[in-house]
Design a protein around this motif. Structure first.
Motif, short mmCIF file in Angstrom:
data_model
loop_
_atom_site.label_atom_id
_atom_site.label_comp_id
_atom_site.label_asym_id
_atom_site.label_seq_id
_atom_site.Cartn_x
_atom_site.Cartn_y
_atom_site.Cartn_z
N VAL A 25 -43.28 -186.29 45.59
CA VAL A 25 -44.73 -186.13 45.74
C VAL A 25 -45.04 -184.87 46.54
CG1 VAL A 25 -46.84 -187.19 46.66
CG2 VAL A 25 -45.09 -188.63 45.58
N MET A 26 -44.22 -184.59 47.57
CA MET A 26 -44.40 -183.38 48.37
C MET A 26 -44.30 -182.13 47.50
SD MET A 26 -44.78 -182.07 51.52
CE MET A 26 -44.21 -183.29 52.71
N VAL A 27 -43.27 -182.07 46.65
CA VAL A 27 -43.07 -180.92 45.77
C VAL A 27 -44.24 -180.77 44.80
CG1 VAL A 27 -41.64 -180.03 43.88
CG2 VAL A 27 -40.55 -180.89 45.96
N ASN A 28 -44.67 -181.87 44.20
CA ASN A 28 -45.80 -181.81 43.26
C ASN A 28 -47.08 -181.36 43.96
OD1 ASN A 28 -44.23 -182.67 41.12
ND2 ASN A 28 -44.73 -184.83 41.39
N PHE A 29 -47.28 -181.83 45.19
CA PHE A 29 -48.46 -181.45 45.96
C PHE A 29 -48.47 -179.94 46.23
CE2 PHE A 29 -50.36 -180.51 50.10
CZ PHE A 29 -51.65 -181.01 49.94
N LEU A 30 -47.35 -179.41 46.71
CA LEU A 30 -47.27 -177.98 47.02
C LEU A 30 -47.46 -177.14 45.76
CD1 LEU A 30 -44.31 -177.91 49.58
CD2 LEU A 30 -46.77 -177.82 50.06
N SER A 31 -46.89 -177.61 44.66
CA SER A 31 -47.05 -176.88 43.40
C SER A 31 -48.50 -176.88 42.95
CB SER A 31 -46.15 -177.52 42.33
OG SER A 31 -46.27 -176.84 41.10
N MET A 32 -49.18 -178.02 43.09
CA MET A 32 -50.58 -178.12 42.65
C MET A 32 -51.51 -177.32 43.56
SD MET A 32 -52.24 -179.62 40.14
CE MET A 32 -51.25 -181.04 39.64
N VAL A 33 -51.24 -177.34 44.86
CA VAL A 33 -52.03 -176.54 45.79
C VAL A 33 -51.88 -175.05 45.47
CG1 VAL A 33 -52.09 -175.77 48.20
CG2 VAL A 33 -52.12 -178.21 47.69
N ASP A 34 -50.68 -174.64 45.07
CA ASP A 34 -50.45 -173.27 44.67
C ASP A 34 -51.21 -172.94 43.38
OD1 ASP A 34 -49.14 -170.69 44.71
OD2 ASP A 34 -47.79 -171.44 43.15
N TYR A 35 -51.23 -173.89 42.46
CA TYR A 35 -51.92 -173.68 41.18
C TYR A 35 -53.41 -173.44 41.40
CZ TYR A 35 -54.03 -174.95 36.69
OH TYR A 35 -54.78 -174.95 35.53
N TYR A 36 -54.01 -174.20 42.31
CA TYR A 36 -55.44 -174.05 42.58
C TYR A 36 -55.73 -172.94 43.61
CZ TYR A 36 -56.51 -178.27 39.92
OH TYR A 36 -56.67 -179.18 38.92
N LYS A 59 -56.66 -172.25 49.95
CA LYS A 59 -56.54 -171.52 51.21
C LYS A 59 -56.74 -172.48 52.38
CE LYS A 59 -56.37 -167.33 49.31
NZ LYS A 59 -56.47 -167.72 47.88
N SER A 60 -55.92 -172.28 53.42
CA SER A 60 -56.05 -173.07 54.65
C SER A 60 -55.37 -172.32 55.77
CB SER A 60 -55.41 -174.45 54.49
OG SER A 60 -53.99 -174.35 54.45
N GLY A 61 -55.48 -172.85 56.98
CA GLY A 61 -54.82 -172.22 58.12
C GLY A 61 -53.34 -172.52 58.19
N GLY A 62 -52.80 -173.22 57.19
CA GLY A 62 -51.38 -173.57 57.17
C GLY A 62 -51.18 -175.03 56.82
N ILE A 63 -50.00 -175.34 56.28
CA ILE A 63 -49.66 -176.72 55.88
C ILE A 63 -48.47 -177.20 56.70
CG2 ILE A 63 -48.89 -178.20 54.01
CD1 ILE A 63 -50.29 -176.35 52.05
N LEU A 64 -48.61 -178.37 57.31
CA LEU A 64 -47.51 -179.05 57.99
C LEU A 64 -47.15 -180.29 57.19
CD1 LEU A 64 -48.62 -178.93 61.74
CD2 LEU A 64 -46.63 -177.80 60.76
N GLY A 65 -45.86 -180.55 57.00
CA GLY A 65 -45.46 -181.70 56.21
C GLY A 65 -44.31 -182.46 56.83
N LEU A 66 -44.24 -183.73 56.51
CA LEU A 66 -43.14 -184.60 56.93
C LEU A 66 -42.60 -185.29 55.70
CD1 LEU A 66 -41.39 -186.12 59.01
CD2 LEU A 66 -43.27 -187.73 59.30
N THR A 67 -41.31 -185.10 55.43
CA THR A 67 -40.67 -185.76 54.29
C THR A 67 -39.25 -186.11 54.67
OG1 THR A 67 -40.36 -185.64 51.88
CG2 THR A 67 -39.83 -183.66 53.16
N THR A 68 -38.56 -186.84 53.81
CA THR A 68 -37.28 -187.43 54.19
C THR A 68 -36.07 -186.56 53.89
OG1 THR A 68 -37.29 -188.61 52.07
CG2 THR A 68 -38.10 -189.79 54.02
N GLN A 69 -36.15 -185.72 52.85
CA GLN A 69 -34.97 -184.95 52.49
C GLN A 69 -35.33 -183.76 51.62
OE1 GLN A 69 -32.32 -187.20 49.90
NE2 GLN A 69 -34.04 -188.39 49.13
N MET A 70 -34.37 -182.86 51.50
CA MET A 70 -34.52 -181.72 50.61
C MET A 70 -33.99 -182.11 49.24
SD MET A 70 -32.94 -177.90 51.01
CE MET A 70 -31.24 -178.49 50.79
N THR A 71 -34.78 -181.92 48.19
CA THR A 71 -34.37 -182.27 46.83
C THR A 71 -34.36 -181.02 45.96
OG1 THR A 71 -36.62 -182.71 46.08
CG2 THR A 71 -35.43 -184.54 47.12
N PRO A 72 -33.73 -181.08 44.78
CA PRO A 72 -33.72 -179.91 43.89
C PRO A 72 -35.12 -179.42 43.52
CG PRO A 72 -32.06 -181.50 43.19
CD PRO A 72 -32.86 -182.16 44.28
N GLY A 73 -36.12 -180.30 43.62
CA GLY A 73 -37.48 -179.89 43.30
C GLY A 73 -37.97 -178.74 44.16
#
Length: 359
Positions: free
Chosen positions: A222-233, A236-250
């Motif tokens: 979901v994190m990867v899809n979110f970042l990809s969609m935010v990039d598509y649109y 703009k923001s002052g920055g994104i902070l995220g918390l997730t469990t692991q690094m995946t190939p996505g």
């Protein structure tokens, strides 16, 4: 009673160090979680000298507590699941054995039962403290619809409210990509204003809401899809902070623009450039011919904590310890490890994912 139990426990440990220190590793040895158990066991084994014996007990067996007791261990690591933790600690509480819990915590504090592991709720609170330390006034918070992400978000909001002065709007994120876009458009009030024709078509969007910070709690996909969609649109923001469990190939498939200005908190980062992490990764690859995971890192850290105890230190005195998962600040009054988790530049995560996927 507490002091007596500690004294007795460490007398047992110190007496055993010149012989074999019996450690029992309690984890799900079959089924969907067995790979995590093996990864953690490998990390533990890597950190300990060869003379220390580690017995494995499958917590999925109904009589696993009896099987642990029959080993007469000096140290118990595990189990993983909450119900099994309750059963085991009920039997071994205040006994001359050290119990280290890597995942689920005990309900009732016991003088010989400690928790060391990635605590996502503590990490969410740390993210709130990070936001509170910044001169900002508005935050948009997103969270996945799984139970853990919702709990992380709740802790974040509670912690953020305590510092005050920050306006927060929250949105739940659906797991389906085709529904994700509508949530993002609503949150940032995005409208399509034009379409430019040419060899390639490019959609142009107008954004009405630009927050000082965006914060997201979500599983890796979901994190990867979110970042990809935010990039598509082109949000703009002052920055994104995220918390997730692991690094995946996505993460490797994300564009560089999707990770620009994004910082992520992980329980363990494969390409951490600290000497300790680099040494751990190199040793693990040489020993097991594969990359370690955050579960491997957890086992490695627990092994290094045990080495200090076997050398005569008291676990409650361990503080400011740089470990692979982060910095162990101290063990709290209820015996939970308080860890300062690192925050990484997401573009480094993306490049690291590319490097590891090419091996």
């Amino acid at each position: 009673m507490r002091g007596f139990v500690f004294s007795l426990l460490f007398l047992f440990l110190l007496h055993s160090v010149s012989f074999a220190i019996d450690i029992v590793f309690v984890a799900p040895m079959k089924g969907e979680f067995s790979s995590y158990s093996r990864q953690m066991y490998n990390g533990l084994k890597l950190s300990l000298p060869a003379g220390i014996s580690i017995s494995e007990i499958d917590e999925l067996n109904e009589d696993f507590v009896d099987a642990v007791a029959a080993k007469n261990p000096k140290v118990i690591i595990g189990p993983f699941f909450k119900g099994d933790v309750d059963n085991l600690t009920e039997t071994f509480c205040s006994k001359p054995v050290l119990v280290l819990l890597p995942f689920a915590k005990q309900d009732t504090p016991c003088p010989n039962v400690f928790h060391y592991g990635f605590d996502p709720l503590s990490a969410a609170s740390q993210l709130a403290q990070q936001v509170c330390s910044l001169p900002i006034g508005s935050v948009i918070s997103f969270y996945g619809m799984d139970r853990l992400s919702q709990k992380e978000h709740d802790v974040f909001i509670d912690s953020l409210n305590r510092c005050g002065g920050v306006d927060v709007e929250s949105y739940g994120l659906p797991s389906f990509v085709n529904l994700l876009g509508s949530v993002i458009k609503e949150a940032f009030d995005i409208r399509k204003i034009n379409r430019i024709g040419g060899l390639t078509e490019k959609k142009i969007f107008q954004q009405e809401v630009e927050p000082d910070r965006v914060v997201i709690f979500a599983p890796p996909k979901v994190m990867v899809n979110f970042l990809s969609m935010v990039d598509y649109y082109d949000v703009k923001s002052g920055g994104i902070l995220g918390l997730t469990t692991q690094m995946t190939p996505g993460f490797a498939r994300l564009n560089a623009t999707a990770t620009r200005g994004v910082r992520l908190m992980f329980p363990y980062f494969l390409c951490n450039k600290d000497d300790l992490n680099k040494g751990f990764v190199d040793q693990y690859r040489k020993m097991f011919f594969e990359d370690p995971t955050q579960f491997s890192a957890l086992g490695f850290d627990i092994g290094n904590i045990l080495l200090q105890l076997f050398a005569g230190k008291n676990i409650k005195e361990l503080a400011d310890q740089k470990l692979v998962m982060g910095k162990l600040l101290f063990f709290s009054d209820d015996n939970n490890g308080v860890i300062d988790y690192p925050i990484f530049d997401a573009n480094e995560v993306r490049l690291c994912a590319k490097q590891t996927s090419n091996r």
